[in-house]
Design an enzyme around this catalytic site. Structure first.
Site, PDB file in Angstrom:
ATOM      1  CG  ASP A 167      -1.957  -1.078   1.215  1.00  0.00           C
ATOM      2  OD1 ASP A 167      -2.456  -1.401   0.123  1.00  0.00           O
ATOM      3  OD2 ASP A 167      -2.285  -1.598   2.299  1.00  0.00           O
ATOM      4  CG  ASP A 183      -6.636  -1.416  -1.688  1.00  0.00           C
ATOM      5  OD1 ASP A 183      -6.894  -2.624  -1.839  1.00  0.00           O
ATOM      6  OD2 ASP A 183      -5.726  -0.999  -0.950  1.00  0.00           O
TER       7      ASP A 183
END
Length: 173
Positions: A119, A137
Site C-alpha cells: 500500500d 483498492d
C-alpha cells in the site's frame, strides 16, 4: 466479431490495465522506498507512504491469507461469469466489473508472491488519517461505486417501464 464479444474484450483490457498499473506502482514503491518512508505530495492531504498489509481494508483479518486466497478465487470466478453472461451490451456494468476484476487480481498477485499487499496512497481527508491503500483498492472501490450507479439506473429504468413517465401504473394496454 460480435459487438458483445468486443465489449467483453474491452472489459478484460480494463482489468489488465489496472493490474499492470497497480503492479508497476507497487514495484516502484518497493524498489525505491524504505518501509515506512513517506513522501509529501500535498502537505497535510496526500502522501506516498511505503506500507504493507497482511489483512484486508483497515488491516482487518491480519495474516488470514488462506481466507483471502479463497475469497479472491470465488470473486474472480464470479466477476468473469458476470462479464460473460450479463455485461454484453451493458457498458457501465462491464466497466464496473472490469475495475473490480483488475483490483481483485492486483491484490491477489501481492498476496501470492509477497505474502502481503503493498500500500502507498496515504491521504488525510478532513483531518482523518485514512488507511493507506493502493491502485487495486482504488479500482475495487470505483468498480463498486459504478456497479451501484448501474443498479440504481436499472431500477429507475424498470420503474419507468412499469409506471411510465408520469408515475402512474400502465397495465400493458
Amino acid at each position: 466479431m460480435d459487438s458483445g464479444v468486443v465489449l467483453s474484450v474491452i472489459f478484460y483490457i480494463i482489468a489488465l490495465f489496472i493490474i499492470a498499473l497497480d503492479q508497476f506502482t507497487k514495484w516502484l514503491v518497493v524498489k525505491n522506498m524504505e518501509f515506512g518512508e513517506s513522501i509529501p505530495i500535498i502537505k497535510n492531504l496526500f502522501y506516498i507512504t511505503s506500507h504493507r498489509n497482511q489483512g484486508a481494508a483497515w488491516g482487518i483479518l491480519q495474516g488470514q491469507m488462506w481466507l483471502f486466497y479463497l475469497i479472491t478465487v470465488v470473486v474472480v470466478i464470479g466477476i468473469v461469469y458476470y462479464i460473460q453472461k450479463y455485461a454484453k451490451g451493458k457498458v457501465l456494468l462491464g466497466v464496473s466489473l472490469g475495475f473490480m476484476l483488475g483490483g481483485a487480481i492486483g491484490n491477489f498477485i501481492d498476496r501470492i508472491f509477497r505474502k502481503q499487499v503493498v500500500d502507498f496512497i496515504h491521504t488525510y481527508i478532513f483531518g482523518y488519517d485514512f488507511p493507506i491503500f493502493n491502485i487495486a483498492d482504488s479500482a475495487l472501490t470505483i468498480g463498486v461505486i459504478l456497479l451501484i450507479i448501474y443498479m440504481l439506473l436499472e431500477e429507475f429504468r424498470s420503474k419507468e417501464k412499469t409506471y411510465g413517465n408520469n408515475g402512474t401504473h400502465h397495465s400493458g394496454e
